[in-house]
Write a protein that holds these residues in place. Structure first.
Motif, short mmCIF file in Angstrom:
data_model
loop_
_atom_site.label_atom_id
_atom_site.label_comp_id
_atom_site.label_asym_id
_atom_site.label_seq_id
_atom_site.Cartn_x
_atom_site.Cartn_y
_atom_site.Cartn_z
N ILE A 148 0.87 -1.18 0.00
CA ILE A 148 0.00 0.00 0.00
C ILE A 148 0.90 1.23 0.00
N PRO A 149 0.39 2.37 -0.46
CA PRO A 149 1.19 3.60 -0.42
C PRO A 149 1.63 3.92 1.02
N GLU A 150 2.82 4.50 1.15
CA GLU A 150 3.37 4.83 2.47
C GLU A 150 2.43 5.75 3.25
N ALA A 151 1.79 6.70 2.58
CA ALA A 151 0.85 7.60 3.27
C ALA A 151 -0.31 6.81 3.86
N ASP A 152 -0.81 5.81 3.14
CA ASP A 152 -1.88 4.95 3.66
C ASP A 152 -1.37 4.16 4.87
N TYR A 153 -0.16 3.63 4.75
CA TYR A 153 0.41 2.85 5.85
C TYR A 153 0.49 3.71 7.12
N GLN A 154 1.02 4.92 6.99
CA GLN A 154 1.16 5.80 8.16
C GLN A 154 -0.20 6.16 8.75
N ALA A 155 -1.19 6.38 7.89
CA ALA A 155 -2.54 6.68 8.37
C ALA A 155 -3.12 5.48 9.13
#
Length: 175
Positions: A148-155
């Motif tokens: 998954i995109p890193e931004a999704d992972y962090q969210a």
């Protein structure tokens, strides 16, 4: 000698009561209502606070399929210890609890033991999900794709933390 069984029974009851009374956490919130049929299929484990068998999991995928009786046949497959490690599988059976809006399941690995399985969040397209437990001992971040995109992972990590998990224990699963 005759009192020994009673003393042992009292000790077991007292220990069980002590374990239940201390550090009780509230039930984990659910993503209810969950469309269980849309939830079926393959989910790649992106990150988790792993159970014992999952500690060295690579390429972990959880697959769900409805059985004729409504229960969920689950196949959890992963490589142990490395991307090319030996493949391992587990086949628990899930039962959707009638009062959980499709988000609360009992997962049975070995009869008669059932483990709580709560879909705490799933996105509107059923592409990413967070599954947890009220004990906050295990959690799984899963997606329909292996990455998954890193931004999704962090969210998602922030969501997992907001659910009451210690995210320092979170392990990314190499895919």
């Amino acid at each position: 000698m005759r009192t020994l069984p009673f003393v042992l029974l009292a000790l077991v009851v007292a220990t069980t009561a002590a374990c239940r009374s201390g550090n009780v956490k509230p039930s984990i919130p659910t993503a209810a209502p969950v469309d269980v049929d849309r939830f079926m299929g393959d989910w790649y484990v992106i990150a988790h606070i792993p159970s014992f068998p999952e500690r060295e999991a690579y390429k972990a995928v959880e697959s769900y399929a409805r059985m004729p009786d409504g229960r969920i046949q689950t196949t959890f497959r992963f490589r142990k210890g490395a991307l090319d490690g030996p493949e391992k599988t587990m086949h628990p059976v899930g039962t959707v609890k009638p009062d959980g809006g499709g988000a609360v399941w009992d997962m049975q690995f070995v009869w008669p033991i059932q483990a709580e399985y709560v879909i705490a969040w799933v996105d509107a397209d059923y592409q990413q999900t967070i599954v947890g437990r009220s004990k906050r001992d295990y959690v799984w971040l899963m997606a329909r794709t292996p990455r998954i995109p890193e931004a999704d992972y962090q969210a998602r990590v922030k969501q997992i933390e907001a659910l009451g998990y210690d995210v320092s224990k979170l392990r990314r699963v190499p895919q």
